[in-house]
Design a protein around this motif. Structure first.
Motif, PDB file in Angstrom:
ATOM      1  N   ILE A 161      -3.564  -3.788  -3.494  1.00 30.99           N
ATOM      2  CA  ILE A 161      -3.343  -2.358  -3.254  1.00 30.99           C
ATOM      3  C   ILE A 161      -3.223  -2.042  -1.765  1.00 30.99           C
ATOM      4  O   ILE A 161      -3.290  -0.872  -1.379  1.00 30.99           O
ATOM      5  N   ARG A 206      -4.279   5.495  -8.993  1.00 32.06           N
ATOM      6  CA  ARG A 206      -4.336   4.693  -7.766  1.00 32.06           C
ATOM      7  C   ARG A 206      -2.947   4.207  -7.373  1.00 32.06           C
ATOM      8  O   ARG A 206      -2.592   4.184  -6.184  1.00 32.06           O
ATOM      9  N   ALA A 207      -2.129   3.817  -8.357  1.00 36.15           N
ATOM     10  CA  ALA A 207      -0.788   3.317  -8.070  1.00 36.15           C
ATOM     11  C   ALA A 207       0.123   4.419  -7.538  1.00 36.15           C
ATOM     12  O   ALA A 207       1.051   4.151  -6.775  1.00 36.15           O
ATOM     13  N   ASN A 262       0.091   7.011  -3.141  1.00 41.38           N
ATOM     14  CA  ASN A 262       0.876   6.944  -1.905  1.00 41.38           C
ATOM     15  C   ASN A 262       2.353   7.263  -2.135  1.00 41.38           C
ATOM     16  O   ASN A 262       3.188   6.942  -1.277  1.00 41.38           O
ATOM     17  N   PRO A 273       4.681   5.970  -4.259  1.00 46.36           N
ATOM     18  CA  PRO A 273       5.468   4.739  -4.115  1.00 46.36           C
ATOM     19  C   PRO A 273       6.881   4.919  -4.658  1.00 46.36           C
ATOM     20  O   PRO A 273       7.141   5.763  -5.518  1.00 46.36           O
ATOM     21  N   SER A 315       0.808  -1.218   0.000  1.00 47.23           N
ATOM     22  CA  SER A 315       0.000   0.000   0.000  1.00 47.23           C
ATOM     23  C   SER A 315       0.845   1.274   0.000  1.00 47.23           C
ATOM     24  O   SER A 315       0.388   2.312  -0.481  1.00 47.23           O
ATOM     25  N   ILE A 373       7.032   1.213  -9.176  1.00 43.01           N
ATOM     26  CA  ILE A 373       5.827   0.929  -9.943  1.00 43.01           C
ATOM     27  C   ILE A 373       6.044  -0.384 -10.679  1.00 43.01           C
ATOM     28  O   ILE A 373       7.035  -0.548 -11.396  1.00 43.01           O
ATOM     29  N   GLY A 384       3.373   0.534  -6.272  1.00 41.00           N
ATOM     30  CA  GLY A 384       2.152   0.843  -6.999  1.00 41.00           C
ATOM     31  C   GLY A 384       1.973  -0.131  -8.151  1.00 41.00           C
ATOM     32  O   GLY A 384       2.905  -0.337  -8.941  1.00 41.00           O
ATOM     33  N   PRO A 411      -5.850   2.792  -1.649  1.00 44.33           N
ATOM     34  CA  PRO A 411      -4.542   2.500  -1.045  1.00 44.33           C
ATOM     35  C   PRO A 411      -4.229   3.378   0.161  1.00 44.33           C
ATOM     36  O   PRO A 411      -3.624   2.912   1.132  1.00 44.33           O
ATOM     37  N   SER A 462      -4.246  13.201  -7.637  1.00 41.97           N
ATOM     38  CA  SER A 462      -3.700  12.149  -8.482  1.00 41.97           C
ATOM     39  C   SER A 462      -4.491  12.016  -9.779  1.00 41.97           C
ATOM     40  O   SER A 462      -3.915  11.834 -10.863  1.00 41.97           O
TER      41      SER A 462
END
Length: 711
Positions: A625, A157-158, A161, A163, A86, A166, A90, A111, A128
């Motif tokens: 996720i 969505r990926a 947070n 990340p 999460s 990816i 991603g 997420p 996002s």
């Protein structure tokens, strides 16, 4: 470039398909530096997706080691792996893997919710989406978006947070050429400008050309590893030991509240998606709770009615009755022999300190006539104290007085049932004359409504007359052997005998007559059908019972071990027995109704198991996720409880309506207890939790990668 972000060493992965072992990876070793853009190519079945799933902590290697940002993933718990998925990784999938019937904004925010960053989830999701050109499609559901828009939503969505990595599995496989290049352009930009490490799985050389490095797999082995250009990108800082204050998860209470709200919304969507099936599922709970409420209401009403009727008799009341007779080896019924006398009643009142008052009664069924109307009823010869002992008020007129008893006046009191049948609603019976066994009697009072007794007898179907009048003119005097009425001459002899003090066998003619506590001298004495005895208080009932029994045994010359020729009943015991019987009946009815609840719970378990199977892929998406097992467990538990409480709430309302209908149509007393209704509602929720736990646990125990691959 610092410590590598992804390192796998001699990793193998073997699947068991029936009796066949499939070796997807055969000792693969790969190192990915921070900030690299790596494309993994290969034909179908080469093991590239399996490798990506291991890199994303969705799957575990059969052997070998995998270190993510310096940490051996084999040592991490499921919760820690979910947190990595999460917050640090991603995912971008070929099939988008967006939750159906869920808006783009909600899909993107998931997420962050699973990561515990609930306060900023909505704002970050909007940012996002805007970054990927979807600011105007926040409320659109996946089926309202084009393929490119769905993939952009999945990328949003990926990225939500921030990340460090990816992982993109064929992100352009379902897109047209122009959209594919747009998506790859976005991924490349994120790699170059933000320093995000990208691992792309593809079988298209055109898409792999965006990468800095191309790794080719064949039959579970790395065939080649070629660098096309040097990766010159700013590297993001490694994962800190302690996140900054602004990046820390929200307090546990906020997280728990939002998880509950998210689970509630997801459960509502699942229920709304299958309306008919959900309705049939809650039917068992609905019927069970409705039956439980109705049956308990009926039982409580009956118990309250019995209690009220017992209270109307008097909780401090005792009744002495003659015992059954024996003749030729045959036992007669209660009162088949005459054994109680007027003198017994007088002695009880005089000698027993726990007794406050007594009344002796003669009873006989007779035809009463008023004008053209007649009615068969019970005629009771009673003393003036009878009404006070029975706690029976006068509706109109007056009660019986000492003068009525002393002079054997031909006056009477009518129960409400008799008054209604002889005079109807429009005629006042006071002052009227009725015939009781052809003897004219003047009505001086009408009794208030008493209702039915515990055995169902109508207590208002009665005519009360003075006891002395009943002996002399109406009912006569009962003999101790046959119970039949006797002649006037015999009555006079009994009267003289009573006045002489020898009113029972064995009494000495020279004995001093017992004093008369009633303040009057009865003209006649003899046998009576029953004696009503009032204790000095409810706490004195047991004492009065013992004293009355002892007095009667002494007067009737009952020897030790010999059966009494009388019975003394404590009405409080009768009331307790009646209430216990009603309680048993109520519990029996509740148990029968509870069976429906159990059946309904089994139905919920069955439907939830079906739902878990149908939504296996959704569970896999949520886990990919960042959803933890507890999140999935909570979601399905909430759904089961929603179904059961919905049925329980509707069942409570239906049960109340049914109880009211029964009360109105069948004239059966019902008593609706709010505590019972609340308990039934809570119990329905408990049934849902109990029977929903196994399906929910089964859902939470699914392997993420197996769930994602489920069709």
């Amino acid at each position: 470039m610092g410590e590598p972000v992804l390192v796998i060493s001699e990793v193998t992965r073997t699947y068991r398909l029936g009796d066949v072992d499939v070796h997807a990876l055969k000792g693969v070793s790969l190192t990915v530096e921070r900030g690299e853009f790596v494309a993994i190519m290969g034909s179908s079945g080469s093991g590239k997706s399996t490798l990506l799933n291991i890199l994303g902590c969705l799957d575990h290697p059969s052997s070998g080691a995998y270190r993510l940002e310096g940490v051996d993933t084999a040592s991490l718990s499921e919760t820690a792996l979910a947190l990595i998925r999460s917050r640090r990784i991603g995912f971008v999938f070929q099939n988008f893997n967006l939750l159906a019937r869920t808006s783009a904004l909600e899909n993107v925010a998931l997420p962050m919710i699973y990561a515990g960053r609930v306060d900023e989830a909505a704002d970050r999701a909007r940012q996002s989406l805007a970054l990927l050109g979807l600011a105007d499609r926040e409320e659109s559901q996946p089926n309202q978006l084009s393929g490119g828009q769905q993939q952009r939503t999945a990328m949003a969505r990926a990225l939500i947070n921030d990340p460090a990595i990816i992982l993109a599995d064929e992100p352009t496989g379902n897109l047209d050429s122009q959209t594919s290049h747009e998506i790859m352009g976005v991924i490349g930009k994120l790699n170059r400008e933000n320093g995000i490490t990208v691992v792309l799985v593809t079988h298209e050389p055109e898409m792999a050309a965006y990468a800095d490095r191309i790794v080719t797999l064949r039959d579970g082995l790395i065939l080649s590893d070629q660098r096309t250009r040097e990766a010159v990108v700013p590297a993001p800082p490694p994962m800190p030991a302690a996140a900054p204050a602004a990046d820390r998860p929200s307090p546990w209470l906020n997280r728990a509240w939002l998880w509950r709200g998210m689970a509630f919304v997801a459960a509502l969507r699942a229920i709304r998606k299958n309306k008919l099936r959900s309705a049939l599922t809650v039917l068992g709970i609905f019927i069970g709770v409705a039956a439980l409420i109705a049956m308990v209401s009926i039982g409580e009403g009956a118990k309250a009615a019995v209690h009220a009727r017992m209270q109307s008799l008097g909780t401090d009341l005792l009744i002495a009755l003659p015992a059954s007779s024996h003749a030729g080896g045959v036992r007669g019924g209660q009162g088949s022999t005459a054994s109680l006398r007027v003198s017994d009643a007088l002695a009880i009142l005089e000698e027993d300190e726990a007794v406050a008052d007594v009344s002796y009664v003669n009873r006989q069924n007779a035809q009463v006539v008023a004008g053209d109307e007649n009615w068969s009823t019970a005629v009771l010869g009673v003393t003036p104290s009878y009404l006070s002992i029975r706690s029976w008020p006068i509706e109109s007129g007056r009660g019986l007085e000492d003068a009525d008893e002393h002079d054997a006046k031909t006056v009477c009191l009518l129960g409400q049932t008799v008054a209604d049948n002889l005079f109807g609603d429009n005629v006042d019976p006071l002052g009227a004359t009725i015939l009781v066994k052809n003897v004219p009697m003047q009505v001086v009072g009408v009794l208030s409504v008493k209702g039915h007794s515990a055995n169902g007898q109508d207590q208002d179907d009665v005519v009360l007359i003075p006891f002395s009048t009943s002996q002399q003119r109406i009912l006569g005097v009962s003999t101790p052997t046959t119970g039949a009425t006797v002649s006037t001459a015999t009555v006079k002899k009994l009267a003289l005998s009573a006045l002489s003090g020898a009113t029972q066998p064995g009494d000495s003619p020279l004995a001093t007559p017992a004093p008369n506590p009633f303040g009057i001298q009865p003209k006649l004495t003899g046998f009576v059908n029953s004696i009503y005895i009032q204790a000095r208080g409810t706490d004195m009932v047991k004492t009065a019972l013992d004293q009355v029994t002892k007095t009667l045994e002494q007067r009737h010359r009952i020897k030790p071990g010999q059966d009494d020729d009388f019975n003394v009943h404590d009405l409080t015991e009768i009331a307790e027995v009646a209430e216990q019987n009603m309680r048993v009946l109520e519990l029996l009815l509740a148990a029968i109704a509870s069976i429906s609840l159990v059946v309904g719970g089994i139905g919920i378990m069955n439907i939830m198991l079906v739902s878990v199977t149908e939504r296996t892929r959704e569970i896999g998406i949520r886990m990919a996720i960042g959803a933890r097992r507890n999140h999935v467990l909570l979601q399905f538990l909430v759904e089961a409880m929603l179904l059961s409480t919905a049925g329980g709430g509707a069942g409570v309302l239906a049960g109340i309506v049914v109880a009211k209908i029964i009360s109105a149509v069948a004239n059966w007393p019902t008593l609706l207890d709010p505590v019972v209704s609340a308990a039934a509602f809570v119990f329905s929720g408990a049934v849902g939790m109990f029977f929903g736990f196994y399906p929910a646990r089964r859902a939470s125990r699914l392997n993420p990668i197996d769930a994602l691959r489920f069709e």
